[in-house]
Enzyme design. Structure first.
Site: not given
Length: 593
Positions: A124, A170
């Site tokens: 992830h 991110h």
């Protein structure tokens, strides 16, 4: 003698004698040596055959005898190479000669079934070097993940500052970006160093149509012929890992703007399940793995309105963006993906005409599993289910992976840059099947009975197998740690924790007594574990050093129960980050009833 300072003017001395050979080892030696004081290659071969090495021959036994004598600087006795009881103990306590799991480097599962039949080693936010909010983005974590066998890499694609290229970061955080092209090139270079089976790149797409076209061009240029993409628009079944050997494939949902960020993380705004362990223990080696039943109960307390708002935004936004979807980019996507729209349970309906991937947060899974566990299992017979950490895991922590595994979820996505007990379970689970990153699901998880029933994760099941584990002793800490690492004034007081991770009825932890003032602790304690689902159970082993204020971490390992090698075996231990110690190991016995 080991010398420790005490106060200012005094010293304490402790004997550093090696522990004696365990009685069970002596009895085993005597039985296979027919009472003689030595064991030749033929007797050793019979022992190896009796413990499950069906292909053991005299030549293999002779090589073991020669190596043991060479490493112990011993010359052959009685005119031919033979082992004494201490030599035999040395052999048993050697990781290279006597490992704890069979097939440790051999792929032995059937690799010709569709991808949906396998648990797949999944990362992830694979590009993050640390926490989810402010760490750097880099290709280094991607390389490290591929080197340990991870098969699913996640990349979040965003326009760069000048809007003319693609960065990986991110989104909506302070993370420093890394270029997409750099990540793609590193994936190509390291994709198959640990496993020949396919690498899946899951893409979070926040790009304009022009940049999507640029991504398509980059992907084709970097991967060339190893990029696999389908000729037909929809597939009724995924290809097999064997058919995709040496290939890279893409998986993403239809592209859209990242509008849901305003409400998307609100569904995860909780503190998670509470733990009975103290904060001191958590700081030392990580929180205990939460029970999956507790997680499902916790998830049921969340309000549904935030989830519904999230899905409405996603659906509207997706409809706006799909009309600008470049055909070339779209054709490169092998595994079509998406998040649920409307009720989660409705998203679990299978389409007989096409297969797909569905993504759920750990909380969404826990919520739907509380009432619809069998629906999830049925969905994963043909489709792929990806589970990802909740948004409040800012420190890159992880959840209990069995929450996904017991429901058939193939892609249980973890933050590989973190550490702690949950990640130890992940690493241990994928030591199965030669560490290739693909572990075939047990047959019962893929079966539909004539009455339409499938495996029910909540069902009360009978005990299928009983595992007996005996912990004899440990060694190696004095080689890998400074003399005062554990205690300033005396040798360490080690104890071992042994247990099972698996379905709730199988999960348990036990511990030995603490052995005082010894670098080579001898416990000789046995534990019995009844198992209802041994096929996916994991053996957990930890060693800690007892202290009045705060226990110290001494090593850990996790081993798949299905691949344990019966008999007395050497079990090497790993540090908190999953790196193997040079010398630290335990001598243990595994017995199945």
């Amino acid at each position: 003698m080991g010398t420790y300072k005490c106060c200012i003017f005094f010293t304490r001395r402790f004997a550093l004698n090696d522990a004696s050979t365990p009685g069970d080892v002596r009895a085993l030696f005597s039985r296979h040596a027919a009472g003689a004081p030595y064991m030749g290659a033929d007797e050793l071969r019979r022992y190896l055959t009796a413990t499950g090495e069906a292909d053991a021959d005299v030549e293999a036994a002779e090589r073991i005898v020669d190596r043991v004598l060479q490493e112990r600087s011993r010359t052959p006795r009685f005119g031919r190479p033979t082992l004494t009881v201490d030599d035999f103990h040395y052999f048993l306590f050697s990781e290279d000669l006597n490992p704890p799991i069979r097939h440790s480097k051999e792929v032995h599962h059937d690799m010709n079934a569709p991808l949906s039949h396998y648990f797949i080693y999944t990362g992830h936010n694979s590009y993050l070097t640390g926490n989810q909010l402010s760490s750097d983005c880099s290709d280094i974590p991607i390389i490290k993940a591929l080197q340990i066998g991870v098969r699913v890499i996640e990349l979040d694609m965003w326009p760069n500052s000048s809007k003319d290229d693609v960065d990986i970061l991110h989104g909506r955080t302070l993370t420093a970006p890394v270029s997409l092209i750099k990540c793609l090139r590193s994936i190509k270079e390291y994709a198959f160093v640990a496993s020949p089976y396919p690498v899946i790149i899951t893409l979070e797409d926040h790009l304009t149509s022009d940049l999507q076209a640029k991504v398509a061009k980059m992907v084709l240029e970097v991967f060339g012929d190893i990029l696999y993409y389908p000729k037909s628009k929809h597939r009724q079944e995924f290809p097999s890992p064997e058919a995709l050997k040496g290939r890279v494939i893409l998986s993403t949902k239809p592209p859209k703007e990242y509008l849901e960020s305003k409400v998307g993380t609100m569904k995860d705004r909780d503190v998670g399940p509470q733990f009975s362990k103290g904060e001191n223990e958590e700081a030392a080696w990580g929180r205990e793995v939460p029970d999956i039943q507790d997680e499902m109960q916790s998830a049921n307390k969340h309000e549904d309105d935030l989830l519904c708002t999230q899905r409405e935004v996603e659906e509207d936004d997706e409809q706006k963006m799909c009309q600008h979807h470049p055909l070339e980019y779209k054709h490169l996507i092998t595994i079509k993906a998406g998040k649920p729209k409307g009720a989660i349970v409705d998203a679990l309906k299978s389409d007989p005409e096409k297969v797909r991937r569905l993504s759920l947060s750990e909380q969404e899974l826990a919520k739907v599993a509380a009432c619809h566990g069998t629906r999830i299992v049925s969905f994963t017979h043909k489709n792929l289910l990806r589970i990802y950490p909740k948004g409040t895991r800012f420190n890159s922590s992880n959840y209990n992976p069995f929450l996904g595994w017991v429901h058939g979820a193939q892609m249980v996505a973890f933050n590989m840059q973190g550490h702690g007990r949950s990640l130890w379970l992940m690493h241990g689970f994928y030591r199965a099947n030669g560490g290739c990153g693909y572990v075939k699901k047990p047959d019962f998880m893929m079966q539909t009975c004539p009455d339409g029933n499938v495996f029910d994760p909540k069902a009360d099941l009978p005990v299928k197998k009983t595992l007996k584990v005996k912990v004899y002793m440990g060694d190696g800490w004095q080689s890998d740690f400074k003399q005062t690492h554990f205690d300033t004034y005396s040798p360490p007081d080690f104890y071992a924790k042994v247990g099972i991770a698996g379905v709730p009825s199988d999960s348990v932890m036990r511990k030995t007594r603490a052995v005082e003032d010894s670098w080579v602790p001898v416990w000789e304690e046995e534990f019995v574990f009844p198992l209802t689902v041994p096929e996916i159970a994991l053996l957990r082993v930890e060693v800690h050093e007892y202290d009045v204020s705060e226990d110290d971490f001494g090593g850990q390992t996790v081993l798949p129960v299905s691949e344990l090698w019966a008999g007395i075996r050497t079990v090497p231990l790993f540090d908190q980050k999953g790196l193997k110690f040079k010398s630290v190991k335990l001598l243990m016995r595994f017995e199945f009833v």
